[in-house]
Design a protein around this motif. Structure first.
Motif, PDB file in Angstrom:
ATOM      1  N   VAL B   5     -67.887 -20.500  43.857  1.00  0.00           N
ATOM      2  CA  VAL B   5     -68.210 -19.105  43.270  1.00  0.00           C
ATOM      3  C   VAL B   5     -68.274 -19.316  41.766  1.00  0.00           C
ATOM      4  O   VAL B   5     -67.248 -19.844  41.183  1.00  0.00           O
ATOM      5  N   VAL B  16     -64.881 -10.297  45.268  1.00  0.00           N
ATOM      6  CA  VAL B  16     -65.791 -11.398  45.987  1.00  0.00           C
ATOM      7  C   VAL B  16     -64.546 -12.419  46.666  1.00  0.00           C
ATOM      8  O   VAL B  16     -64.747 -12.757  47.820  1.00  0.00           O
ATOM      9  N   ILE B  29     -63.179 -21.148  42.909  1.00  0.00           N
ATOM     10  CA  ILE B  29     -63.913 -20.452  41.738  1.00  0.00           C
ATOM     11  C   ILE B  29     -63.886 -21.185  40.644  1.00  0.00           C
ATOM     12  O   ILE B  29     -62.872 -21.777  40.390  1.00  0.00           O
ATOM     13  N   ILE B  43     -72.064 -18.983  45.657  1.00  0.00           N
ATOM     14  CA  ILE B  43     -72.069 -17.693  45.166  1.00  0.00           C
ATOM     15  C   ILE B  43     -72.076 -17.449  43.812  1.00  0.00           C
ATOM     16  O   ILE B  43     -71.216 -17.921  42.964  1.00  0.00           O
TER      17      ILE B  43
END
Lengths: 260, 203
Positions: B5, B16, B29, B43
């Motif tokens: 992410v 998310v 992330i 993403i």
């Protein structure tokens, strides 16, 4: 086309949800996280949590509620009550809320709206506006703060417009006169504000029958309707509210019941 | 499979993150281009202003990493601002964007009488044959918050449309690049299903 939203409000004291009449006589109705999950599964479009006894030492409780809610419901939700700085906003947003709502503190410090909007985006900043009838005001309504206890010299319509200009992305408009009466939303007030501002207006205060919700959409031009006691204690379900609205040809989200 | 992410400080990634955790997928992330490039599926979320978002992407090298990732053929899902940044250009601050799908992000007309941003639940008419919309009926509702909408150069890159005053493309796809203007992570069961469709897709 944009669908009309049903928003359920949960007033949170400590770890419990309550419902009061005109901000008084709060009655315990349950665990906010469990309730939030149930409403989500029933198809509510959005939730609002008001930390109604927000104080520095209890601050952590609402944050924990927000965190637990965010882990299991996947629709937008707003947190209000006791938010007085951008640090408070940040804490709530990072815990998983989509938006923060500010009311009295925005009246006392309008710069808070501007600051919040520039840091987190307008879509995050909701103005909570409590309005009360006052014939001396040019719109016919004044702004009251501190949970309905303190009248201000502000005209409700001018304040709504000013807040929009400062960066509020949505207005939750609560009628003090109608709140807790279950006699219907205040249509005149809602329609006036909704037609004169460019941001969505969530009508609040007074819902007691499903017809009231249809009226606030059709006659009051509200973008969303906030309900509390109808579902907390009067026995209505989100499902039947949506079914009724669909039958009245009001476009609402009804495809949320498939268990995937 | 590792899911990445992209964190480029455009808005809140919490929703998310919680959706991916709920769906039980492993993910990272990251703000680091090298880490992003090592993931298998990306993403690219985001809420905020296109101009400042592009500046961050350029300064941090994340923009270039996303372009490299796109060239590698691995799947990308842009969300909201991410759905606009993948286009050539945005009218917002007249910003040059990544150009992964040909098109521009246009502002909703101010004179339409409609409230802007377009905020709330709206119906999405997805092309059933596209894997993102597998088992999602045409007209399912999703949650939107945006003032600009994607206008792709080629009609065939539109995989879903929505109506708000005008009919706009609410989801796009071109080869390995997919993007949705709405927020699947805030769109209830169908939103979660769309994320699952993206994450479970066999390349």
């Amino acid at each position: 086309m944009l669908l009309k939203r049903i928003v359920v409000c949960l007033d949170v004291i400590g770890e419990r949800t309550t419902k009061g009449i005109r901000f008084k006589n709060n009655v315990d109705v349950g665990d906010p996280v469990v309730m939030a999950r149930d409403y989500y599964l029933q198809g509510v479009d959005e939730l609002v949590f008001y930390d109604i006894t927000a104080s520095a030492e209890k601050r952590g409780i609402i944050i924990e509620v927000v965190r637990r809610v965010a882990e299991q419901i996947f629709i937008p939700f707003t947190v209000g009550g006791g938010i007085g700085s951008v640090d408070d906003m940040k804490e709530v947003l990072l815990a998983g809320a989509e938006k923060v709502s500010i009311n009295s503190r925005a009246v006392r410090n309008p710069g808070l709206i501007e600051e919040g909007a520039s840091l987190f985006g307008k879509q995050c900043i909701v103005l909570g506006l409590d309005a009360e009838r006052d014939a001396t005001m040019s719109s016919g309504y004044r702004v009251v703060i501190d949970g309905g206890r303190t009248p201000t010299g502000l005209d409700a319509l001018s304040w709504a417009r000013e807040a929009e200009n400062l960066g509020a992305g949505e207005i939750v408009l609560n009628s003090i006169d109608a709140d807790g009466t279950r006699a219907g939303y205040e249509i005149t007030l809602t329609r006036m504000i909704s037609e004169q501002v460019g941001v969505p207006v969530v009508a609040s205060g007074g819902a007691g029958k499903i017809e009231h919700i249809a009226d606030i959409f059709e006659k009051g031009k509200a973008d969303a309707a906030l309900i509390a006691s109808m579902v907390h204690s009067m026995g209505y379900t989100i499902w039947e509210i949506k079914k009724y609205l669909s039958e009245r040809n009001i476009a609402v989200r009804t495809d949320c019941y498939t268990d995937l | 499979m590792t899911i990445g992410v992209v964190d480029y400080r455009a808005g809140n990634l919490k929703s998310v993150e919680t959706a991916l955790r709920y769906l039980d997928f492993r993910f990272i992330i990251s703000q680091e281009p090298e880490k992003i490039l090592k993931t298998d599926r990306l993403i690219f979320p985001g809420v905020g202003e296109a101009g400042s978002a592009m500046k961050v992407l350029e300064r941090t090298g994340l923009g270039e990493a996303i372009e490299d990732f796109a060239r590698s053929g691995k799947l990308i899902l842009g969300i909201c601002l991410g759905c606009q940044i993948i286009l050539d250009r945005s009218e917002e601050s007249n910003t040059r964007c990544l150009g992964l799908i040909g098109g521009i992000a246009k502002m909703f007309p101010l004179d339409s009488g409609l409230k802007i941003p377009h905020m709330g639940w709206n119906r999405v008419f997805g092309r059933q044959e596209h894997f993102l919309f597998k088992d999602i009926p045409a007209g399912a509702s999703f949650y939107f918050v945006h003032s600009y909408y994607p206008l792709p150069n080629l009609k065939e890159t539109e995989i879903a449309y929505t109506e708000y005053g005008l009919r706009f493309s609410s989801a796009l796809a071109h080869e390995n690049i997919t993007a949705v203007q709405f927020h699947p992570e805030k769109s209830g069961q169908y939103g979660l299903l769309l994320l699952k469709n993206f994450l479970n897709r066999k390349e």
